[in-house]
Design a protein around this motif. Structure first.
Motif, PDB file in Angstrom:
ATOM      1  N   LYS A   1       0.867  -1.178   0.000  1.00 39.58           N
ATOM      2  CA  LYS A   1       0.000   0.000   0.000  1.00 39.58           C
ATOM      3  C   LYS A   1       0.899   1.222   0.000  1.00 39.58           C
TER       4      LYS A   1
ATOM      5  N   THR B   1      -4.183   3.002  -2.461  1.00 38.40           N
ATOM      6  CA  THR B   1      -3.435   2.706  -3.673  1.00 38.40           C
ATOM      7  C   THR B   1      -2.346   1.695  -3.362  1.00 38.40           C
TER       8      THR B   1
ATOM      9  N   GLN C   1       0.892  -0.748  -5.104  1.00 36.86           N
ATOM     10  CA  GLN C   1       1.804  -0.774  -6.242  1.00 36.86           C
ATOM     11  C   GLN C   1       2.880  -1.829  -6.023  1.00 36.86           C
TER      12      GLN C   1
ATOM     13  N   TYR D   1      -3.004  -0.729  -8.408  1.00 39.02           N
ATOM     14  CA  TYR D   1      -4.460  -0.710  -8.429  1.00 39.02           C
ATOM     15  C   TYR D   1      -4.953   0.025  -7.192  1.00 39.02           C
ATOM     16  N   ASP D   2      -6.228   0.397  -7.227  1.00 37.22           N
ATOM     17  CA  ASP D   2      -6.866   1.082  -6.112  1.00 37.22           C
ATOM     18  C   ASP D   2      -7.956   0.202  -5.516  1.00 37.22           C
TER      19      ASP D   2
END
Length: 133
Positions: free
Chosen positions: A64, A101, A103, A111-112
């Motif tokens: 996150k 978010t 990554q 992605y969220d």
């Protein structure tokens, strides 16, 4: 009737004595693990991972990276259910979005995840109370 009470009392007393004696007579099976190994095993089974594997590159870890909150928006107003209905007090339901978010550290794909949070302002208490749907 007195005999029945007497026998019931003797039976209950015997049951209590048996329940006290049985654990002290039970034989424990030896374990192959030391107490410390058992403690470590229990501790690691309860730990949640801090990351997940990336589905794109299958080589990286997804973390996150940030959390963003939108502003609170009043979505509904109802008559108070906390004791102020006689006075005409109202409950105001407010909602906001929490966007997290994620990554990958390797391929940078991300992605969220979006969550809805709710709270209720009660005019009767003049404070926020638990959100009730």
């Amino acid at each position: 009737m007195k005999k029945a009470k007497k026998y019931l009392g003797i039976l209950c007393g015997a049951a209590i004595m048996c329940s006290i004696l049985v654990p002290s007579c039970a034989v424990a099976q030896p374990t192959k693990e030391t107490p410390r190994e058992t403690e470590d095993k229990i501790g690691t089974e309860e730990i949640q991972p801090r990351w997940e594997e990336c589905t794109e590159c299958t080589d990286g870890k997804v973390y996150k990276t940030k959390t963003v909150y939108t502003g609170w928006i009043r979505v509904r107003t109802n008559p108070c259910i906390h004791g102020g209905e006689e006075h005409g007090d109202l409950d105001h339901r407010e909602e906001r979005k929490r966007i997290e978010t994620y990554q990958c550290v390797n391929c940078k794909q991300g992605y969220d995840k979006t969550y809805t949070e709710a709270r209720v302002w009660c005019e009767f208490f003049n404070d926020y109370v638990n959100a009730i749907d």
